[in-house]
Design an enzyme around this catalytic site. Structure first.
Site, PDB file in Angstrom:
ATOM      1  N   LYS A  88      17.948  20.583 -11.276  1.00  0.00           N
ATOM      2  CA  LYS A  88      17.210  19.342 -11.535  1.00  0.00           C
ATOM      3  C   LYS A  88      18.066  18.220 -12.113  1.00  0.00           C
ATOM      4  CE  LYS A  88      13.289  18.624 -11.128  1.00  0.00           C
ATOM      5  NZ  LYS A  88      12.106  19.130 -11.816  1.00  0.00           N
TER       6      LYS A  88
ATOM      7  N   HIS B 139       0.831  -1.223   0.000  1.00  0.00           N
ATOM      8  CA  HIS B 139       0.000   0.000   0.000  1.00  0.00           C
ATOM      9  C   HIS B 139       0.862   1.269   0.000  1.00  0.00           C
ATOM     10  CE1 HIS B 139      -3.371  -2.650   1.186  1.00  0.00           C
ATOM     11  NE2 HIS B 139      -2.475  -3.204   1.968  1.00  0.00           N
TER      12      HIS B 139
ATOM     13  N   GLU C  89      10.769   7.690 -17.011  1.00  0.00           N
ATOM     14  CA  GLU C  89       9.441   8.235 -17.308  1.00  0.00           C
ATOM     15  C   GLU C  89       9.007   7.830 -18.719  1.00  0.00           C
ATOM     16  OE1 GLU C  89       9.272  12.508 -16.233  1.00  0.00           O
ATOM     17  OE2 GLU C  89      11.069  12.037 -15.090  1.00  0.00           O
TER      18      GLU C  89
ATOM     19  N   SER D 239      16.849  20.398 -16.495  1.00  0.00           N
ATOM     20  CA  SER D 239      15.668  21.203 -16.793  1.00  0.00           C
ATOM     21  C   SER D 239      16.131  22.479 -17.466  1.00  0.00           C
ATOM     22  CB  SER D 239      14.937  21.519 -15.487  1.00  0.00           C
ATOM     23  OG  SER D 239      14.222  22.733 -15.616  1.00  0.00           O
TER      24      SER D 239
END
Ligand code: ARG
Length: 462
Positions: free
Chosen positions: A284, A157, A291, A278
């Site tokens: 970043k 969970h 992704e 970025s």
């Protein structure tokens, strides 16, 4: 208006818009080499049954080999007037060798030809994929072994649940990939049958030797119904379904890495060469590879849905709808194989932050279940043990301490079954040493799993 190989019965040429809409050579050129292989086997059979002479066969074979070389060297012109790769190659052969080329299409239709080519192509694709997946497994086993001492929190969970060895987490993916390989191999067995000889749909009045072609092309047997042979694309669906599961697995793997690389978890720092920056935020370090794996999963599921939809309600036998199968299969195979290749190269760069791994184990009372099981070993019924362990968690929570910080006297006050040996288990690092069940996430079983995988995949691990 162009004149086609099949244009005999027409007065007018095909409308340019139809030509553009229906051509497939722009993508089925992918089949060029298997088409040539299939044609040589077919011609050899035609020679055997004396439809063509040895001389014809030699010139067909030589011509086809020259075309293969032209394709390899980028010298072959794919003309959309030829519609598809099959007619593209035949037209080229005819212009090169003349008469004998016109005999090649005897007792063959593009329907059984494309069905054969596509199976040959898919067979090779599966062999390459299986080898690629195995390399990914090897990379995972190596990283798991390198980090076999690290204990992390296992989650259910997305809540911290029980301590586990990091290696067990990584080996879970090795198991998934093993099933993935199995599905591909299983699918390959079922479709490795020869459609050629089914011709358009009915077979032929010519006394062809299908068994001969079958052996030449390395099929395990013949498609046994000519009408099914030209219209069966079950294997495309099976393949796309297996590929979809591979993407489901690599997507889950990617999601784990993305979480681990977040500031919140900080379990890993992405290697520079696998991070992207970025354009606005200089600090970043983005996990774009992972992704994109997640994102491209949608594309492969899309192929599965597209294929199922193409087949639904298709009347017997071959229909042009089937030309669309290749768009989906080619794209899905390419997506999966580039995904696997990239993840295989990425995996060895995984470096774990020990500090964060330790921090994960704090404050979550991860050994509460181990504590309850200890009491069961001492003779307490599990439900009571669960209750006792829960009561001690409450005490530790109120005090802001760990379970091991509660004194033995206090523990005994709650349950007389406790004795000093409980402290041998009361730390996540200690708890994993006590997991006993087969395949569990603790030291003993994970060690066995690592050596089992190193043997199965023939890799040396220390
Ligand atoms: N390009 C076609 C395909 O991929 C080849 C078969 C065409 N057959 C036909 N009867 N038009 O499906």
């Amino acid at each position: 208006m162009a004149k086609k190989l099949w244009a005999g019965r027409f007065k007018k040429g095909i409308h340019p818009l139809l030509l553009e809409y229906s051509e497939s050579i722009s993508f089925d050129k992918e089949l060029a080499f298997v088409d040539i292989r299939g044609s040589i086997a077919h011609a050899k059979m035609l020679k055997k049954i004396k439809i063509i002479t040895a001389k014809d066969f030699n010139s067909i074979k030589k011509g086809l080999m020259t075309i293969a070389t032209k394709i390899k060297n980028g010298k072959f012109k794919y003309k959309i007037e030829n519609e598809d790769i099959h007619m593209g190659i035949e037209a080229e052969l005819t212009s090169m060798i003349g008469e004998p080329a016109k005999k090649l299409h005897t007792a063959r239709s593009r329907n059984d030809q494309v069905a054969t080519d596509f199976r040959l192509w898919t067979r090779e694709a599966i062999d390459t994929l299986v080898a690629g997946i195995e390399n990914f497994q090897k990379a995972l086993v190596k990283v798991a072994n390198k980090n076999k001492e690290i204990v992390i929190a296992g989650y259910t969970h997305l809540q911290r649940a029980q301590p586990v060895l990091l290696a067990q987490h990584l080996l879970a993916y090795v198991e998934m990939l093993e099933r993935d390989k199995g599905r591909l191999i299983d699918c390959r067995k079922r479709f490795n049958k020869l459609p050629l000889g089914a011709c358009a749909l009915a077979g032929t009045t010519i006394n062809i030797d299908r068994e001969f072609v079958c052996k030449e092309l390395g099929f395990d047997g013949l498609c046994e119904n000519s009408m099914d042979a030209v219209s069966d694309r079950d294997y495309c669906v099976e393949l796309a379904s297996s590929l979809s599961l591979i993407m489901a697995h690599t997507s889950r793997f990617s999601e784990d890495i993305i979480l681990w690389a977040s500031t919140e978890w900080n379990l890993i720092t992405l290697a520079d060469e696998w991070s992207t920056g970025s354009s606005i935020m200089p600090q970043k370090r983005n996990p774009d590879l992972l992704e994109l794996v997640r994102g491209k999963t949608g594309r492969v599921y899309g192929a599965l849905t597209a294929l199922l939809t193409i087949l639904k309600g298709l009347p017997m036998t071959y229909n042009r709808d089937l030309q669309e199968d290749k768009v989906q299969v080619f794209d899905a195979v390419k997506t999966v194989s580039t995904t696997i290749t990239a993840l295989t190269a990425f995996t060895p760069t995984l470096k774990f932050n020990l500090q964060s791994a330790k921090a994960m184990l704090k404050g979550g009372f991860l050994e509460a279940t181990v504590m309850a099981e200890y009491l069961v070993e001492k003779g307490l019924p599990f439900r009571d043990a669960h209750e006792v362990s829960g009561a001690l968690v409450r005490i530790a929570e109120d005090r802001g301490c760990e379970l091991k910080d509660i004194s033995l006297v206090e523990m005994k006050n709650i349950c007389t079954y406790f004795s000093a040996d409980i402290f041998k288990r009361l730390a996540p690092e200690l708890a994993v040493k006590h997991y006993k069940s087969t395949s569990s996430a603790g030291s003993k079983e994970v060690k066995k799993a690592l050596s089992r995988w190193s043997k199965r995949l023939s890799i040396a691990i220390k």
